[in-house]
Design an enzyme around this catalytic site. Structure first.
Site, PDB file in Angstrom:
ATOM      1  N   HIS A  33      15.537  74.178  51.617  1.00 17.77           N
ATOM      2  CA  HIS A  33      14.666  73.864  50.480  1.00 17.77           C
ATOM      3  C   HIS A  33      15.130  74.637  49.237  1.00 17.77           C
ATOM      4  O   HIS A  33      15.260  74.061  48.151  1.00 17.77           O
ATOM      5  CB  HIS A  33      13.219  74.226  50.819  1.00 17.77           C
ATOM      6  CG  HIS A  33      12.262  74.091  49.680  1.00 17.77           C
ATOM      7  ND1 HIS A  33      11.864  72.873  49.158  1.00 17.77           N
ATOM      8  CD2 HIS A  33      11.616  75.034  48.940  1.00 17.77           C
ATOM      9  CE1 HIS A  33      11.018  73.081  48.157  1.00 17.77           C
ATOM     10  NE2 HIS A  33      10.851  74.375  48.005  1.00 17.77           N
TER      11      HIS A  33
ATOM     12  N   GLU B 273       4.339  73.022  54.716  1.00 17.63           N
ATOM     13  CA  GLU B 273       4.468  74.449  55.012  1.00 17.63           C
ATOM     14  C   GLU B 273       3.663  74.833  56.262  1.00 17.63           C
ATOM     15  O   GLU B 273       2.731  74.138  56.656  1.00 17.63           O
ATOM     16  CB  GLU B 273       3.944  75.303  53.838  1.00 17.63           C
ATOM     17  CG  GLU B 273       4.651  75.010  52.519  1.00 17.63           C
ATOM     18  CD  GLU B 273       4.467  76.099  51.476  1.00 17.63           C
ATOM     19  OE1 GLU B 273       4.127  77.244  51.847  1.00 17.63           O
ATOM     20  OE2 GLU B 273       4.664  75.805  50.281  1.00 17.63           O
TER      21      GLU B 273
ATOM     22  N   ASP C 271       1.028  72.814  50.101  1.00 12.07           N
ATOM     23  CA  ASP C 271       0.992  73.512  48.807  1.00 12.07           C
ATOM     24  C   ASP C 271       1.293  72.489  47.706  1.00 12.07           C
ATOM     25  O   ASP C 271       2.392  72.443  47.165  1.00 12.07           O
ATOM     26  CB  ASP C 271       2.038  74.639  48.836  1.00 12.07           C
ATOM     27  CG  ASP C 271       2.055  75.452  47.563  1.00 12.07           C
ATOM     28  OD1 ASP C 271       1.017  75.514  46.880  1.00 12.07           O
ATOM     29  OD2 ASP C 271       3.117  76.035  47.258  1.00 12.07           O
TER      30      ASP C 271
HETATM   31 CA    CA Z   1       5.139  76.446  48.201  1.00 11.68          CA
END
Ligand code: CA
Length: 436
Positions: free
Chosen positions: A145, A212, A244
């Site tokens: 990421h 996440e 998130d």
């Molecule tokens: Ca995040």
């Protein structure tokens, strides 16, 4: 590190039939916690433990006298409407209650008829965020990421040099963390396209999800007393799923020089169930850094950590547009690809003496693999919005539209072990609030 015991035995079956299904998230080997009440009732919120399609109402089970009186003080805490005080008790107590519950729920238990009266159907329940989250920290532990996002902003230098040395994180906002099933309005913020002279205040146009893992701290540490890595996991109560939500256009304009601010604090969604570290014990894996990468500083590694610091946990993100009948997968990754582990996050967070408290919450950062179908955010899948994805019904998406629902799922499963699931973490985007 928690050792396997009789509660992990794959041959254990429950008298709750739905817990014996091979596809359930909640077999007798899982026993995760949530805070719940009957939906649309004036009942008080209290703690429950999932078993198959049901919830064990823990205060009711306590009242029915199913547990050893030595556990009374701990069980009293499960009538609270948040788990913080229970989280503060520590591994020995959590483990004793798990063992007692496992015994009461297994086939042939003498407690069956008393405990049957304490079951509530999950489909009848309403949940809340299971802890009073004092502080929330979001990490950035997926190197895939970090590299994918870095490439969009710095094609020549995607990964900053500190990334391989520090579990990077920032202090987030806890007040806007909501539980799965809650909707939120598309946020307003300052937007500025590169070709504009001035920003404008407008609804976000580049709304995204982030896949996440959420981490709840159990016992905290005193201010000034760092947590050594050998002890770090004793301070973790359990894990959940965490979305998130991120406004990429607000983020792009505000994030330098101090990091994300309003692009992240309008809503973040947690799943209702917290899976304990003990339930995850069968899925721990060896942790290693590729030999051509810098090895962590000594405070961030230990023999035990190398032996079993990683976790084999599948993570899935699904999208359901208003035109769809069922959600479809847009990403599948694994937490065992993370560059930094849970133990390293805990130890690094406290190395300066920072005190963690029961109910504090960490986000793992978006978990992405290396292929298009393993990305944990649309920003990566669409390469910054340049390449829309096409869904099976022909619709396309660069970022999320109003009415879209994003669902996260997570599970651990290997042959010869019970499947440990995390339930669901879902949220729907409403149109921006009309400001006249
Ligand atoms: Ca995040």
């Amino acid at each position: 590190m928690i050792k396997l015991n009789q509660t992990h035995d794959v041959s254990l079956q429950s008298w709750v039939e739905s817990a014996n299904s091979l596809t359930t998230d909640f077999p007798i080997q899982n026993l995760p916690y949530a805070i719940f009440k009957l939906r649309d009732s004036n009942q008080a919120f209290r703690a429950g433990v999932a078993i198959g399609d049901f919830i064990v109402d823990m205060p009711a089970a306590h009242k029915a006298g199913l547990f050893d009186h030595k556990l009374n003080a701990a069980l009293e805490l499960l009538s609270h409407d948040v788990l913080n005080d229970f989280m503060q008790l520590g591994q020995e107590i959590w483990s004793a209650i798990r063992l007692a519950l496992s015994g009461a729920l297994k086939q042939g238990s003498k407690h069956q008829s008393a405990l049957e009266a304490c079951l509530v159907l999950q489909s009848d329940a309403q949940y809340k965020v299971p802890a009073q989250i004092g502080d929330y920290t979001d990490f950035y532990t997926s190197i895939n990421h970090a590299t994918n996002v870095g490439k969009l902003f710095r094609p020549d230098n995607p990964l900053l040099p500190n990334y391989q040395w520090i579990p990077i994180g920032y202090h987030g906002r806890s007040s806007s963390i909501v539980v799965s099933g809650e909707s939120f309005h598309r946020p307003y913020g300052q937007l500025k396209a590169p070709d504009q002279d001035c920003p404008t205040l407008a609804p976000c146009k580049r709304l995204d999800y982030e896949l996440e893992v959420g981490i709840y701290i159990g016992q905290g540490n005193a201010l000034g007393q760092p947590i050594p890595i050998e002890e770090s996991e004793q301070h973790v109560f359990g894990l959940c799923l965490f979305n998130d939500w991120s406004a990429r256009d607000i983020q792009g304009w505000e994030y330098q020089p101090l990091g994300p601010f309003l692009s992240k604090s309008f809503a973040s969604t947690v799943s209702p169930w917290i899976v304990t570290m003990e339930a995850l014990a069968p899925y721990r894996q060896a942790w290693a850094r590729p030999s051509n990468h810098p090895q962590p500083l000594p405070y961030l590694d230990s023999a035990q950590h190398t032996d079993s610091g990683a976790l084999d946990m599948k993570l899935e993100v699904l999208l359901k547009t208003p035109a769809m009948d069922t959600a479809e997968r847009v990403g599948l990754s694994n937490f065992n690809q993370a560059y930094w582990t849970i133990a390293q996050m805990v130890t690094h967070h406290s190395v300066n003496g920072c005190n963690l408290k029961a109910g504090d919450f960490f986000g793992s950062g978006t978990q992405s693999g290396t292929t298009k179908d393993s990305m944990g955010a649309l920003l990566e899948v669409t390469e910054g919005g340049k390449h829309p994805i096409t869904l099976s019904n022909g619709e396309t998406r660069t970022f999320l539209e109003n009415g879209d629902t994003v669902i996260l799922r997570g599970w651990c499963h290997i042959d010869g072990m019970a499947r440990i699931g995390f339930g669901e973490c879902s949220g729907t985007i409403l149109p921006p609030v009309n400001r006249g």
